[in-house]
Design an enzyme around this catalytic site. Sequence first.
Site, short mmCIF file in Angstrom:
data_model
loop_
_atom_site.label_atom_id
_atom_site.label_comp_id
_atom_site.label_asym_id
_atom_site.label_seq_id
_atom_site.Cartn_x
_atom_site.Cartn_y
_atom_site.Cartn_z
N HIS A 84 0.56 -1.46 0.15
CA HIS A 84 -0.14 -0.27 -0.15
C HIS A 84 0.92 1.22 -0.36
O HIS A 84 1.56 1.77 0.83
CB HIS A 84 -0.99 0.47 1.35
CG HIS A 84 -1.77 0.75 0.79
ND1 HIS A 84 -3.49 -0.44 0.34
CD2 HIS A 84 -2.37 2.30 1.35
CE1 HIS A 84 -4.10 1.00 0.19
NE2 HIS A 84 -3.91 2.27 0.68
N ASP A 163 -14.13 1.98 6.29
CA ASP A 163 -13.12 3.14 6.03
C ASP A 163 -13.75 3.58 4.83
O ASP A 163 -13.22 4.13 4.21
CB ASP A 163 -11.86 2.14 5.49
CG ASP A 163 -10.28 2.64 4.99
OD1 ASP A 163 -10.85 3.77 5.43
OD2 ASP A 163 -10.83 2.43 3.72
N ARG A 170 -13.76 12.25 4.23
CA ARG A 170 -12.18 12.66 4.15
C ARG A 170 -12.10 13.39 3.20
O ARG A 170 -10.92 14.43 3.36
CB ARG A 170 -11.39 11.57 4.95
CG ARG A 170 -11.27 10.92 6.35
CD ARG A 170 -10.47 10.20 6.51
NE ARG A 170 -9.28 10.46 6.43
CZ ARG A 170 -8.25 9.26 6.11
NH1 ARG A 170 -8.29 8.43 5.88
NH2 ARG A 170 -6.78 10.08 5.65
N SER A 185 -6.89 3.62 8.08
CA SER A 185 -6.87 3.65 6.78
C SER A 185 -6.34 2.28 6.48
O SER A 185 -7.03 1.81 5.46
CB SER A 185 -7.35 4.81 6.43
OG SER A 185 -7.95 4.26 5.26
N LYS A 189 -7.15 -1.94 5.37
CA LYS A 189 -7.58 -2.60 3.59
C LYS A 189 -6.51 -3.86 3.87
O LYS A 189 -6.94 -4.80 3.73
CB LYS A 189 -7.23 -1.71 3.50
CG LYS A 189 -8.68 -1.11 3.02
CD LYS A 189 -8.19 0.07 1.74
CE LYS A 189 -7.51 0.94 2.07
NZ LYS A 189 -7.87 2.58 2.68
N1 URA Z 1 -4.14 5.52 1.79
C1 URA Z 1 -5.79 4.86 2.43
O1 URA Z 1 -5.76 3.54 2.09
N2 URA Z 1 -5.73 5.63 2.88
C2 URA Z 1 -5.47 6.94 3.28
O2 URA Z 1 -5.83 7.60 4.90
C3 URA Z 1 -4.33 7.60 2.51
C4 URA Z 1 -3.46 6.33 1.86
#
Ligand code: URA
Length: 437
Positions: A84, A163, A170, A185, A189
């Site tokens: 990520h 999320d 957000r 966040s 995931k």
């Molecule tokens: N990527 C994400 O999944 N969440 C965030 O808050 C920032 C980047």
Amino acid sequence: MSARSMVTLIERKKRGEAQTLDELEWICRGFLAGEIPDYQVAAWLMAVRWRGMTEVETFALTHALVASGESFEWSEDRPVVDKHSTGGVGDKTSIALVPLLAAAGVTFVKMSGRGLGHTGGTIDKLESIPGFQVDLEPARLREQVAAIGCALVGQSPEMVPADGALYALRDVTATIDSLPLIASSVMSKKLAGGARAIVLDVKHGSGAFMADEEEAEALARVMVAIGVGAGRRVRAVLSPMSEPLGRAVGHALEVREAIDVLRGSGPPDLVELTLDLGAHLMVLSRCTPSLEDARIALHRLLASGVGADKLEQLISAQGGDARIVAEPDRLPTAPVVRVVESPESGWSEGFDARAVAGVLLDLGGGRRTKADRIDHRVGIRILVRRGERVEAGQPVAEVHATGSEAWGGASAAILEALGISSEPLEIVPAARRVIGE
Ligand code: URA
């Protein structure tokens, strides 16, 4: 708890008090059920943005987000990896990395996000591929992973839905750049996706949410701690994001560039980062003993084109038109595509990533409200990189717009994003620091 209780929770967070796992789960559940309205959750997010969260609270929020949907468990004899990025401009690494690693025999289940603030999202980029489905039901996702060894999906009503809901809010309430909100966040995931080995690409610089490296390091440490606490092997790579990554910024243009990487003709900075993150994943998942071995293996795979074949399989499996891999002209294209010329000579100081993201938003390639629809066709292609010589009248960028008026505004703004120096620049290759295992 009633709607009145949400006022109390906002009030308490406004005073900087910590909240419990129970309370955070209650907020996630109530928001998803439509019992807590957007405006109260937005106020709470802003209070978190200013008051922060303790590490224990950040862990609790992560778990509340995970608990809002299903989680995956994969068999130990098929090690699953995930990656990520904390958000950048022109970052299409995942679209190349997932099929490349799957072609190397590493099972890759990637849960990505949509665009957030000024940064682009892999899920929005993938939706520029005609027919591509980003919401897979858990059973279908399992079948796909068993059949082709990879999947690229987004949050959905089944997978970390809280999320998805907080993320969308957000995005349009200036509450993104918060360490606990980003950490929870991202990690929700990753934990829900079930990967045992996770590599985090934590960006810093003008195009990132964490402008300075120290803040990025603090974010990386919290995310690594959340992952390790959940029994995962996690490594964070700190990488600079002052210029856009690669040359393309804009959804369909970025998919094209990811295909270029898999066909062996991607821009060097993007290829380098893709191979670097891939090598860390291979070592972390114990597929290769060293980063050196992993890099050699990934280079060979890139040269063989099997990553592009795997991308075709991935697109087909998710309902998309896989012909775009061999024929990228099938991707949506903007009606007006013209170059922008430099008004002066000198040496390029590079395009400022945040400013380029602003140009994409003005072209229609981003969201200002939750209801906005993204135009996948528009974008910018950067033609000069930092340190290169530029002559007056030389094309420095290509703007893909919906019309001449939009092109005019964007071309003026893109020139403002480019610094030109009268002296040659000394280019020092960016070092990437690694945190975690
Ligand atoms: N990527 C994400 O999944 N969440 C965030 O808050 C920032 C980047």
